[in-house]
Design an enzyme around this catalytic site. Structure first.
Site, PDB file in Angstrom:
ATOM      1  N   LYS A  35       0.847  -1.196   0.000  1.00 61.27           N
ATOM      2  CA  LYS A  35       0.000   0.000   0.000  1.00 61.27           C
ATOM      3  C   LYS A  35       0.883   1.247   0.000  1.00 61.27           C
ATOM      4  CE  LYS A  35      -0.525  -0.313   5.021  1.00 61.27           C
ATOM      5  NZ  LYS A  35      -1.424  -0.790   6.089  1.00 61.27           N
ATOM      6  N   TYR A 262      17.841  28.892  10.813  1.00 59.09           N
ATOM      7  CA  TYR A 262      16.675  29.676  11.222  1.00 59.09           C
ATOM      8  C   TYR A 262      16.419  29.518  12.714  1.00 59.09           C
ATOM      9  CZ  TYR A 262      15.259  30.261   6.311  1.00 59.09           C
ATOM     10  OH  TYR A 262      15.201  30.596   4.992  1.00 59.09           O
TER      11      TYR A 262
HETATM   12  C1  LIG Z   1      -0.833  -1.918   6.664  1.00 66.21           C
HETATM   13  C2  LIG Z   1      -1.502  -3.174   7.035  1.00 66.21           C
HETATM   14  C3  LIG Z   1      -0.735  -4.314   7.308  1.00 66.21           C
HETATM   15  C4  LIG Z   1       0.764  -4.297   7.351  1.00 66.21           C
HETATM   16  O1  LIG Z   1       1.178  -3.735   8.567  1.00 66.21           O
HETATM   17  P1  LIG Z   1       2.723  -3.600   8.946  1.00 66.21           P
HETATM   18  O2  LIG Z   1       2.717  -3.083  10.328  1.00 66.21           O
HETATM   19  O3  LIG Z   1       3.299  -2.600   7.982  1.00 66.21           O
HETATM   20  O4  LIG Z   1       3.307  -4.936   8.773  1.00 66.21           O
HETATM   21  C5  LIG Z   1      -1.413  -5.492   7.562  1.00 66.21           C
HETATM   22  N1  LIG Z   1      -2.763  -5.542   7.581  1.00 66.21           N
HETATM   23  C6  LIG Z   1      -3.521  -4.449   7.343  1.00 66.21           C
HETATM   24  C7  LIG Z   1      -5.002  -4.557   7.396  1.00 66.21           C
HETATM   25  C8  LIG Z   1      -2.927  -3.232   7.068  1.00 66.21           C
HETATM   26  O5  LIG Z   1      -3.681  -2.162   6.831  1.00 66.21           O
END
Ligand SMILES: *Cc1c(COP(=O)(O)O)cnc(C)c1O
Length: 374
Positions: A35, A262
C-alpha cells in the site's frame, strides 16, 4: 548536474526481508503489503523483488491495476475493501480479493449477487473488529454476516480476518495480542475457512502463538523493526531497503557562541566545522527533527544541528575531519560503503515512525535502483 539528493532502492534487501517473514511462519502464505506505493518505494521498483510472495495486499484499485500491468496473475487483496458498488466490477475483471468490513459493503455484494453474475467467484476476507475499533464487524454481528455471505453465489471463499492494534508491545501490562486473539477465536469457533491475522509485528514476535494461514507483512519488508526500540533491525536480521543520500554542498567554520540556521536553534559550544547538506523538508526530511538526529557523513555517524530548512540542513563535522564539499551524506539507509543508519533511529529522533519517513519522500527526489548486495 541535478541536485545531489537521491533515494536508492535495494531489491536484494527487499527479497531478504520477505524471506525473513517466511522463515518466521513457514506454514503461512505471505502477502507483501505494498500500500501507499509500496511504503513510498514505488510499486514498480519493488515488484521483481517480491515476486516470490504468495500475494500482494494494498488499498487502492489503481495500485492493484498497476500490479496486474506488471504481469502478476496471483492474489491481490484490497485491505480496505471496495469503496463503491462499481468497484465490484473492477474486482471481477481484475480478479481482486477484498476485505468486507462494513454493512454497506455487504449490501453492495448482495446487490451484485442478485444481478446473477454467474461466472464471478470472489475470495472475500471478512474482517472482524476484535478490539481495535477501526474497521470490521463486531463479534456480535460477525457470525450472522458470515451466514449471509455463504449463501451468495458470487462468494467463492471467506477468510476470517482481523488486525492487531498492539502486536508491537503491551496493552495495559498484558501481551498486546491476547485480548484480540481471544475474541477472534471465540467468535469464529466452529466456522470453516482460513484466517489472516498477522502484520509484521505479530509475524516477528508471535509466530508460534498465532495460526494465520495468510500473513500480511508490511513494514518489516522495508527494513524497519515494527517494535523498535525493543528490537532493532539487526535483532530481527532485517536489511534497509531505501537509502536517502545527499552531499555536503558547503562547509562553514564557526566560532564558539555563533548560531546555525533559522531561529538560531543551535549555538556552537566551541569553534567547530559544520557541513550544509542538500536535503530539507521539501525532500521529505522531517522538519521537526531536532539537533542530534543521527546522520552519516563519509559513513561516520554524526548529528544534525539546528532547524531543518526547506532545502538544507546542517551537520556536525567535529567527528568527520575528512569531510569536504561533495562528501556523501546518508539521511537513512546504507552508505555506499555499506554502513547502516537505520531509518528507525532517524524516525525516533523526529518523534515519528519509519512508515512516515518512507512514505514522505517527495517527488523532487530522484529514485534509482541498486542491484548490489551489502
Ligand atoms: C498496513 C496493514 C498491514 C501491514 O502492517 P505492517 O505493520 O506494515 O506490517 C497489515 N494488515 C492491514 C489490514 C494493514 O492495513
Amino acid at each position: 548536474m541535478p541536485r545531489p539528493i537521491q533515494a536508492i532502492i535495494h531489491p536484494h534487501a527487499l527479497t531478504h526481508n520477505l524471506n525473513i517473514a517466511r522463515q518466521h511462519m513457514p506454514d503461512s502464505r505471505v502477502f507483501a503489503v505494498v500500500k501507499a506505493n509500496a511504503y513510498g518505494h514505488g510499486i514498480e521498483r519493488v515488484y521483481d523483488a517480491f515476486k516470490s510472495a504468495d500475494g500482494f495486499a494494498l488499498l487502492d484499485l489503481a495500485e492493484a491495476q498497476r500490479i496486474r500491468a506488471l504481469g502478476w496473475t496471483g492474489r491481490i487483496l484490497l485491505l480496505e475493501g471496495i469503496f463503491s458498488f462499481q468497484d465490484l466490477y473492477v474486482c471481477a475483471e481484475q480478479d481482486l480479493s477484498f476485505s468486507l468490513h462494513s454493512h454497506h459493503q455487504v449490501a453492495w455484494l448482495k446487490q451484485f449477487d442478485a444481478l446473477g453474475h454467474h461466472a464471478v467467484r470472489f475470495d472475500v476476507y471478512l474482517k472482524m473488529n476484535s478490539g481495535m475499533n477501526r474497521l470490521g464487524f463486531t463479534p456480535e454481528d460477525y457470525r450472522e454476516i458470515w451466514q449471509e455471505l455463504i449463501q451468495l453465489q458470487c462468494v467463492g471463499s471467506i477468510t476470517h480476518m482481523m488486525h492487531f492494534s498492539d502486536a508491537d508491545g503491551e496493552r495495559f501490562g498484558e501481551r498486546g495480542i491476547d485480548y484480540q486473539v481471544t475474541v477472534f477465536e471465540r467468535t469464529i469457533e466452529g466456522l470453516p475457512g482460513e484466517r489472516s491475522l498477522c502484520n509484521s509485528a505479530a509475524i516477528l514476535r508471535y509466530s508460534s502463538n498465532i495460526h494465520s494461514d495468510v500473513i500480511r507483512s508490511g513494514i518489516m519488508l522495508y527494513g524497519s523493526s515494527p517494535d523498535y526500540p525493543t528490537h532493532s533491525i539487526q535483532d530481527w536480521n532485517l536489511k534497509p531497503t531505501m537509502s536517502l543520500r545527499s552531499e555536503i554542498i558547503a562547509i562553514q567554520t564557526i566560532k564558539k557562541g555563533q548560531s546555525v540556521g533559522y531561529g538560531s536553534q543551535f549555538i556552537a559550544p566551541e569553534d567547530m566545522q559544520i557541513g550544509i547538506v542538500a536535503c530539507g523538508y521539501a525532500d521529505g526530511y522531517q522538519r521537526i527533527s531536532p539537533t542530534g538526529t543521527p546522520i552519516l557523513v563519509h559513513s561516520i555517524r554524526t548529528q544534525t544541528l539546528g532547524r531543518v530548512s526547506m532545502d538544507m540542513l546542517a551537520v556536525d563535522l567535529r567527528k568527520v575531519e575528512s569531510a569536504h564539499v561533495g562528501s556523501e551524506v546518508v539521511l537513512w539507509g546504507y552508505s555506499s560503503q555499506g554502513t547502516v543508519l537505520a531509518i528507525d533511529d532517524v524516525a525516533n529522533s523526529a518523534g515519528t515512525v519509519s512508515y512516515e519517513l518512507m512514505c514522505g519522500v517527495t517527488r523532487r527526489v530522484q529514485f534509482s535502483i541498486d542491484n548490489n548486495t551489502f
